[in-house]
Design a protein around this motif. Structure first.
Motif, PDB file in Angstrom:
ATOM      1  N   ILE A 160      61.655  81.580  30.975  1.00  0.00           N
ATOM      2  CA  ILE A 160      62.762  82.513  30.754  1.00  0.00           C
ATOM      3  C   ILE A 160      62.405  83.835  31.424  1.00  0.00           C
ATOM      4  N   THR A 161      63.283  84.276  32.320  1.00  0.00           N
ATOM      5  CA  THR A 161      63.084  85.501  33.083  1.00  0.00           C
ATOM      6  C   THR A 161      64.165  86.505  32.681  1.00  0.00           C
ATOM      7  N   PRO A 162      63.802  87.647  32.099  1.00  0.00           N
ATOM      8  CA  PRO A 162      64.816  88.633  31.720  1.00  0.00           C
ATOM      9  C   PRO A 162      65.612  89.118  32.929  1.00  0.00           C
ATOM     10  N   GLY A 163      66.865  89.492  32.688  1.00  0.00           N
ATOM     11  CA  GLY A 163      67.718  89.991  33.752  1.00  0.00           C
ATOM     12  C   GLY A 163      67.052  91.109  34.539  1.00  0.00           C
ATOM     13  N   GLY A 164      67.089  91.007  35.878  1.00  0.00           N
ATOM     14  CA  GLY A 164      66.490  91.999  36.751  1.00  0.00           C
ATOM     15  C   GLY A 164      65.045  91.728  37.120  1.00  0.00           C
ATOM     16  N   ASN A 165      64.421  90.717  36.491  1.00  0.00           N
ATOM     17  CA  ASN A 165      63.009  90.423  36.771  1.00  0.00           C
ATOM     18  C   ASN A 165      62.854  89.298  37.787  1.00  0.00           C
ATOM     19  N   TRP A 166      61.645  89.199  38.307  1.00  0.00           N
ATOM     20  CA  TRP A 166      61.262  88.146  39.246  1.00  0.00           C
ATOM     21  C   TRP A 166      60.225  87.256  38.571  1.00  0.00           C
ATOM     22  N   SER A 167      60.386  85.955  38.716  1.00  0.00           N
ATOM     23  CA  SER A 167      59.351  85.035  38.266  1.00  0.00           C
ATOM     24  C   SER A 167      58.998  84.091  39.406  1.00  0.00           C
ATOM     25  N   SER A 168      58.103  83.138  39.135  1.00  0.00           N
ATOM     26  CA  SER A 168      57.506  82.343  40.220  1.00  0.00           C
ATOM     27  C   SER A 168      57.000  83.288  41.305  1.00  0.00           C
ATOM     28  N   SER A 238      61.744  83.504  41.969  1.00  0.00           N
ATOM     29  CA  SER A 238      62.983  83.145  41.280  1.00  0.00           C
ATOM     30  C   SER A 238      63.513  84.440  40.686  1.00  0.00           C
ATOM     31  N   MET A 239      64.677  84.881  41.115  1.00  0.00           N
ATOM     32  CA  MET A 239      65.171  86.219  40.791  1.00  0.00           C
ATOM     33  C   MET A 239      66.375  86.141  39.863  1.00  0.00           C
ATOM     34  N   ALA A 240      66.295  86.843  38.738  1.00  0.00           N
ATOM     35  CA  ALA A 240      67.415  86.944  37.804  1.00  0.00           C
ATOM     36  C   ALA A 240      68.167  88.233  38.075  1.00  0.00           C
ATOM     37  N   VAL A 241      69.481  88.159  38.269  1.00  0.00           N
ATOM     38  CA  VAL A 241      70.234  89.391  38.520  1.00  0.00           C
ATOM     39  C   VAL A 241      70.255  90.240  37.254  1.00  0.00           C
ATOM     40  N   PRO A 242      70.360  91.559  37.386  1.00  0.00           N
ATOM     41  CA  PRO A 242      70.406  92.420  36.206  1.00  0.00           C
ATOM     42  C   PRO A 242      71.541  92.020  35.267  1.00  0.00           C
ATOM     43  N   GLY A 243      71.260  92.068  33.974  1.00  0.00           N
ATOM     44  CA  GLY A 243      72.272  91.781  32.970  1.00  0.00           C
ATOM     45  C   GLY A 243      72.374  90.335  32.542  1.00  0.00           C
ATOM     46  N   HIS A 244      71.648  89.450  33.218  1.00  0.00           N
ATOM     47  CA  HIS A 244      71.732  88.023  32.901  1.00  0.00           C
ATOM     48  C   HIS A 244      70.332  87.411  32.879  1.00  0.00           C
ATOM     49  N   HIS A 245      69.881  86.994  31.701  1.00  0.00           N
ATOM     50  CA  HIS A 245      68.606  86.292  31.622  1.00  0.00           C
ATOM     51  C   HIS A 245      68.723  84.942  32.325  1.00  0.00           C
ATOM     52  N   MET A 246      67.642  84.525  32.946  1.00  0.00           N
ATOM     53  CA  MET A 246      67.595  83.254  33.670  1.00  0.00           C
ATOM     54  C   MET A 246      66.626  82.298  32.976  1.00  0.00           C
ATOM     55  N   TYR A 247      67.057  81.051  32.846  1.00  0.00           N
ATOM     56  CA  TYR A 247      66.222  79.977  32.314  1.00  0.00           C
ATOM     57  C   TYR A 247      66.052  78.925  33.388  1.00  0.00           C
ATOM     58  N   TYR A 248      64.828  78.444  33.542  1.00  0.00           N
ATOM     59  CA  TYR A 248      64.682  77.222  34.328  1.00  0.00           C
ATOM     60  C   TYR A 248      63.679  76.288  33.673  1.00  0.00           C
ATOM     61  N   LEU A 249      63.980  75.015  33.831  1.00  0.00           N
ATOM     62  CA  LEU A 249      63.144  73.919  33.368  1.00  0.00           C
ATOM     63  C   LEU A 249      62.416  73.357  34.576  1.00  0.00           C
ATOM     64  N   ASN A 250      61.089  73.320  34.521  1.00  0.00           N
ATOM     65  CA  ASN A 250      60.283  72.759  35.598  1.00  0.00           C
ATOM     66  C   ASN A 250      59.789  71.376  35.213  1.00  0.00           C
TER      67      ASN A 250
END
Length: 294
Positions: A160-168, A238-250
């Motif tokens: 889970i990546t909070p909105g506006g954050n970068w993961s991976s 993996s970039m989540a746009v501001p205001g929207h948390h992103m979920y991914y299943l690996n």
């Protein structure tokens, strides 16, 4: 747009599955993902074949019957609401999934050799890890990580990546067998996003060639239900746009004799890890924690 490795929502579905990625459809040898949607009172039976599987509730609860065992899964209301319990089911079995109230369930699979016991794993046994700091902060639910769950080949986690954050990030790869340094693993990313006032979310996924394999190259806008296949290459951010948390299943599996997640960071970006101790973890994390063991 559909490409060989970015599969938008609805482009892979078959029957009751909104997502159906198999080794045959992906053009590789090991990893699978299905997303099963059941209406209230719904029932689905499948044969595991030559693969081990995890039945993971994304939204809703269900009951899993396999090998004369019955495993009621409490599930959750959604991937941004809590850790879920799940069921591991072995190869060479028939599995029945039923849901009184309906729901959406991920079936993560990997071709394997050993037949391990079917089992239920409670949500309280899922380690929740906070990885990175600052704008690289993200939450990892290590339900099927190597060293956490006993599987033959399958590795699976939720991020889970909070909105506006970068993961991976930093970008990393696992496309070579280098004992003790890097694993060779195929990987599937399945995405969902938290809406804001009814507006759907979105994000971006990058995969760049590493000089190994087929040279996977993806720069994709990803939305709810999209899938990205990673047979090789540097993947991230993996970039989540501001205001929207992103979920991914690996979902990961590969040919190496050791079931391990060993990665190599991109040499141009590996330095970013050294900056993490200087910054706090994003205060929005964790979004939730696993319940305490009873």
């Amino acid at each position: 747009m559909t490409t060989a490795h970015h599969l938008p929502a609805g482009t892979t579905g078959t029957g009751v599955h909104t997502v159906d990625v198999s080794p045959a459809s992906a053009g590789w040898a090991h990893s699978s993902l299905r997303v099963l949607e059941l209406p209230p009172g719904g029932r689905h039976t499948f044969a595991t074949g030559d693969s081990e599987w995890i039945v993971l509730p994304l939204a809703g609860g269900c009951t899993v019957v396999v090998d004369d065992g019955t495993f009621p899964l409490t599930g959750r209301t959604g991937v941004f609401k809590g850790v879920t319990d799940f069921a591991y089911v072995p190869r060479d079995a028939e599995v029945v999934v039923t849901s009184r109230d309906g729901g959406r369930f991920a079936l993560t699979g990997a071709r394997c050799d050993r037949r391990l016991p079917a089992r239920h794993v409670p949500a309280s046994s899922v380690p929740v890890e906070l990885r990175g700091t600052g704008s690289c902060s993200r939450q990892v639910n290590n339900f099927g990580a190597a060293g956490v769950l006993d599987c033959d080949r399958l590795i699976a986690v939720e991020v889970i990546t909070p909105g506006g954050n970068w993961s991976s990030f930093p970008p990393h790869k696992h496309d070579e067998h280098r004992p003790g340094e890097e694993s060779e693993l195929e990987e599937i990313y399945y995405f969902e996003f938290a809406p804001h006032e009814g507006v759907p979310g979105l994000g971006y996924q990058r995969v760049s060639p590493s000089g190994h394999g087929i040279g996977t190259d993806v720069l994709a806008e990803v939305r709810d239900g999209d899938v990205v296949l990673i047979p090789d290459g540097w993947h991230g951010p993996s970039m989540a746009v501001p205001g929207h948390h992103m979920y991914y299943l690996n979902v990961m599996a590969g040919p190496d004799p050791e079931r391990a997640w060993l990665i190599r960071d991109h040499p141009d970006h590996a330095w970013i890890r050294a900056t993490w101790p200087e910054q706090p973890v994003d205060p929005r994390l964790p979004l939730y924690t696993a319940p305490e063991k009873s």
